[in-house]
Design a protein around this motif. Sequence first.
Motif, PDB file in Angstrom:
ATOM      1  N   GLY A   1       0.839  -1.191   0.000  1.00  0.00           N
ATOM      2  CA  GLY A   1       0.000   0.000   0.000  1.00  0.00           C
ATOM      3  C   GLY A   1       0.870   1.235   0.000  1.00  0.00           C
ATOM      4  N   SER A   2       0.229   2.361   0.074  1.00  0.00           N
ATOM      5  CA  SER A   2       0.992   3.606   0.009  1.00  0.00           C
ATOM      6  C   SER A   2       1.658   3.914   1.342  1.00  0.00           C
ATOM      7  CB  SER A   2       0.085   4.766  -0.395  1.00  0.00           C
ATOM      8  OG  SER A   2      -0.894   4.957   0.599  1.00  0.00           O
ATOM      9  N   VAL A   3       2.687   4.706   1.277  1.00  0.00           N
ATOM     10  CA  VAL A   3       3.442   5.099   2.460  1.00  0.00           C
ATOM     11  C   VAL A   3       2.862   6.403   2.990  1.00  0.00           C
ATOM     12  CG1 VAL A   3       5.698   5.829   3.298  1.00  0.00           C
ATOM     13  CG2 VAL A   3       5.529   4.001   1.629  1.00  0.00           C
ATOM     14  N   THR A   4       2.659   6.486   4.281  1.00  0.00           N
ATOM     15  CA  THR A   4       2.199   7.710   4.897  1.00  0.00           C
ATOM     16  C   THR A   4       3.395   8.400   5.533  1.00  0.00           C
ATOM     17  OG1 THR A   4       0.089   6.667   5.383  1.00  0.00           O
ATOM     18  CG2 THR A   4       0.599   8.685   6.563  1.00  0.00           C
ATOM     19  N   TRP A   5       3.776   9.514   4.953  1.00  0.00           N
ATOM     20  CA  TRP A   5       4.915  10.266   5.455  1.00  0.00           C
ATOM     21  C   TRP A   5       4.455  11.237   6.539  1.00  0.00           C
ATOM     22  CZ3 TRP A   5       9.700   8.920   4.169  1.00  0.00           C
ATOM     23  CH2 TRP A   5       9.877   8.161   3.033  1.00  0.00           C
ATOM     24  N   PRO A   6       5.290  11.467   7.549  1.00  0.00           N
ATOM     25  CA  PRO A   6       4.917  12.442   8.577  1.00  0.00           C
ATOM     26  C   PRO A   6       4.920  13.849   7.989  1.00  0.00           C
ATOM     27  CG  PRO A   6       7.153  11.650   8.929  1.00  0.00           C
ATOM     28  CD  PRO A   6       6.577  10.846   7.802  1.00  0.00           C
ATOM     29  N   ASP A   7       4.202  14.741   8.633  1.00  0.00           N
ATOM     30  CA  ASP A   7       4.155  16.122   8.182  1.00  0.00           C
ATOM     31  C   ASP A   7       5.369  16.849   8.760  1.00  0.00           C
ATOM     32  OD1 ASP A   7       3.646  18.672   7.395  1.00  0.00           O
ATOM     33  OD2 ASP A   7       1.602  18.745   8.196  1.00  0.00           O
ATOM     34  N   PHE A   8       6.399  17.015   7.931  1.00  0.00           N
ATOM     35  CA  PHE A   8       7.630  17.632   8.397  1.00  0.00           C
ATOM     36  C   PHE A   8       7.422  19.103   8.723  1.00  0.00           C
ATOM     37  CE2 PHE A   8       9.186  14.006   5.918  1.00  0.00           C
ATOM     38  CZ  PHE A   8       9.874  13.356   6.923  1.00  0.00           C
ATOM     39  N   GLY A   9       6.485  19.741   8.036  1.00  0.00           N
ATOM     40  CA  GLY A   9       6.175  21.139   8.334  1.00  0.00           C
ATOM     41  C   GLY A   9       5.650  21.290   9.747  1.00  0.00           C
ATOM     42  N   ASP A  10       4.759  20.388  10.172  1.00  0.00           N
ATOM     43  CA  ASP A  10       4.247  20.427  11.544  1.00  0.00           C
ATOM     44  C   ASP A  10       5.369  20.211  12.552  1.00  0.00           C
ATOM     45  OD1 ASP A  10       1.639  20.963  10.896  1.00  0.00           O
ATOM     46  OD2 ASP A  10       0.972  18.868  11.063  1.00  0.00           O
ATOM     47  N   ARG A  11       6.257  19.301  12.235  1.00  0.00           N
ATOM     48  CA  ARG A  11       7.366  19.039  13.156  1.00  0.00           C
ATOM     49  C   ARG A  11       8.263  20.260  13.284  1.00  0.00           C
ATOM     50  NH1 ARG A  11      12.615  15.739  12.893  1.00  0.00           N
ATOM     51  NH2 ARG A  11      13.016  15.451  15.087  1.00  0.00           N
ATOM     52  N   LEU A  12       8.583  20.904  12.163  1.00  0.00           N
ATOM     53  CA  LEU A  12       9.417  22.103  12.214  1.00  0.00           C
ATOM     54  C   LEU A  12       8.713  23.222  12.969  1.00  0.00           C
ATOM     55  CD1 LEU A  12      10.971  22.177   8.641  1.00  0.00           C
ATOM     56  CD2 LEU A  12      12.115  21.662  10.795  1.00  0.00           C
ATOM     57  N   ARG A  13       7.400  23.374  12.759  1.00  0.00           N
ATOM     58  CA  ARG A  13       6.667  24.420  13.492  1.00  0.00           C
ATOM     59  C   ARG A  13       6.658  24.137  14.984  1.00  0.00           C
ATOM     60  NH1 ARG A  13       4.039  24.415   8.666  1.00  0.00           N
ATOM     61  NH2 ARG A  13       2.585  22.754   9.189  1.00  0.00           N
ATOM     62  N   SER A  14       6.612  22.848  15.373  1.00  0.00           N
ATOM     63  CA  SER A  14       6.631  22.530  16.799  1.00  0.00           C
ATOM     64  C   SER A  14       7.999  22.818  17.411  1.00  0.00           C
ATOM     65  CB  SER A  14       6.249  21.069  17.028  1.00  0.00           C
ATOM     66  OG  SER A  14       7.278  20.196  16.604  1.00  0.00           O
ATOM     67  N   ILE A  15       9.056  22.732  16.612  1.00  0.00           N
ATOM     68  CA  ILE A  15      10.405  23.004  17.115  1.00  0.00           C
ATOM     69  C   ILE A  15      10.713  24.495  17.097  1.00  0.00           C
ATOM     70  CG2 ILE A  15      12.871  22.671  16.670  1.00  0.00           C
ATOM     71  CD1 ILE A  15      12.124  19.906  15.504  1.00  0.00           C
ATOM     72  N   TYR A  16      10.448  25.163  15.976  1.00  0.00           N
ATOM     73  CA  TYR A  16      10.865  26.554  15.786  1.00  0.00           C
ATOM     74  C   TYR A  16       9.733  27.558  15.930  1.00  0.00           C
ATOM     75  CZ  TYR A  16      15.124  24.487  13.998  1.00  0.00           C
ATOM     76  OH  TYR A  16      16.275  23.762  13.867  1.00  0.00           O
ATOM     77  N   GLY A  17       8.498  27.115  16.032  1.00  0.00           N
ATOM     78  CA  GLY A  17       7.378  28.042  16.136  1.00  0.00           C
ATOM     79  C   GLY A  17       7.120  28.708  14.795  1.00  0.00           C
ATOM     80  N   ALA A  18       6.722  29.984  14.850  1.00  0.00           N
ATOM     81  CA  ALA A  18       6.367  30.706  13.630  1.00  0.00           C
ATOM     82  C   ALA A  18       7.562  31.462  13.046  1.00  0.00           C
ATOM     83  CB  ALA A  18       5.227  31.675  13.924  1.00  0.00           C
ATOM     84  N   ARG A  19       8.747  31.239  13.590  1.00  0.00           N
ATOM     85  CA  ARG A  19       9.928  31.949  13.079  1.00  0.00           C
ATOM     86  C   ARG A  19      10.241  31.528  11.650  1.00  0.00           C
ATOM     87  NH1 ARG A  19      14.162  30.479  17.546  1.00  0.00           N
ATOM     88  NH2 ARG A  19      12.699  28.805  17.870  1.00  0.00           N
ATOM     89  N   VAL A  20      10.689  32.489  10.872  1.00  0.00           N
ATOM     90  CA  VAL A  20      11.064  32.230   9.491  1.00  0.00           C
ATOM     91  C   VAL A  20      12.565  32.406   9.383  1.00  0.00           C
ATOM     92  CG1 VAL A  20      10.830  32.964   7.106  1.00  0.00           C
ATOM     93  CG2 VAL A  20       8.845  33.017   8.632  1.00  0.00           C
ATOM     94  N   ALA A  21      13.226  31.409   8.875  1.00  0.00           N
ATOM     95  CA  ALA A  21      14.678  31.461   8.731  1.00  0.00           C
ATOM     96  C   ALA A  21      15.016  32.019   7.357  1.00  0.00           C
ATOM     97  CB  ALA A  21      15.283  30.081   8.891  1.00  0.00           C
ATOM     98  N   PRO A  22      15.901  33.029   7.291  1.00  0.00           N
ATOM     99  CA  PRO A  22      16.262  33.583   5.988  1.00  0.00           C
ATOM    100  C   PRO A  22      17.040  32.606   5.125  1.00  0.00           C
ATOM    101  CG  PRO A  22      17.599  34.545   7.713  1.00  0.00           C
ATOM    102  CD  PRO A  22      16.568  33.683   8.386  1.00  0.00           C
ATOM    103  N   ASP A  23      17.809  31.707   5.745  1.00  0.00           N
ATOM    104  CA  ASP A  23      18.621  30.760   4.996  1.00  0.00           C
ATOM    105  C   ASP A  23      18.482  29.387   5.647  1.00  0.00           C
ATOM    106  OD1 ASP A  23      20.402  29.434   3.419  1.00  0.00           O
ATOM    107  OD2 ASP A  23      22.181  30.422   4.206  1.00  0.00           O
TER     108      ASP A  23
END
Length: 75
Positions: free
Chosen positions: A41-63
């Motif tokens: 069957g298909s692979v269900t990948w985790p939502d990496f965006g959610d994980r990054l938001r949980s680590i860094y919050g709403a901060r935006v990194a320039p690089d």
Amino acid sequence: MTAHELIKQVASLPGGERTLFRQLFHGMTANKVETDLATKGSVTWPDFGDRLRSIYGARVAPDSAAIIDEGRGAR
């Protein structure tokens, strides 16, 4: 890799792996090979965006490359 090199490598495999290679090769030539993903069957990948938001919050990194390199220990 040449066919001769491939044959040498296959010949050096243990018996069980050689048998598996033979089965897979014959299946491939008969167009019957199915990938593991197709059979399981298909692979269900985790939502990496959610994980990054949980680590860094709403901060935006320039690089983001710098953050990735720092996380990998390459500085």
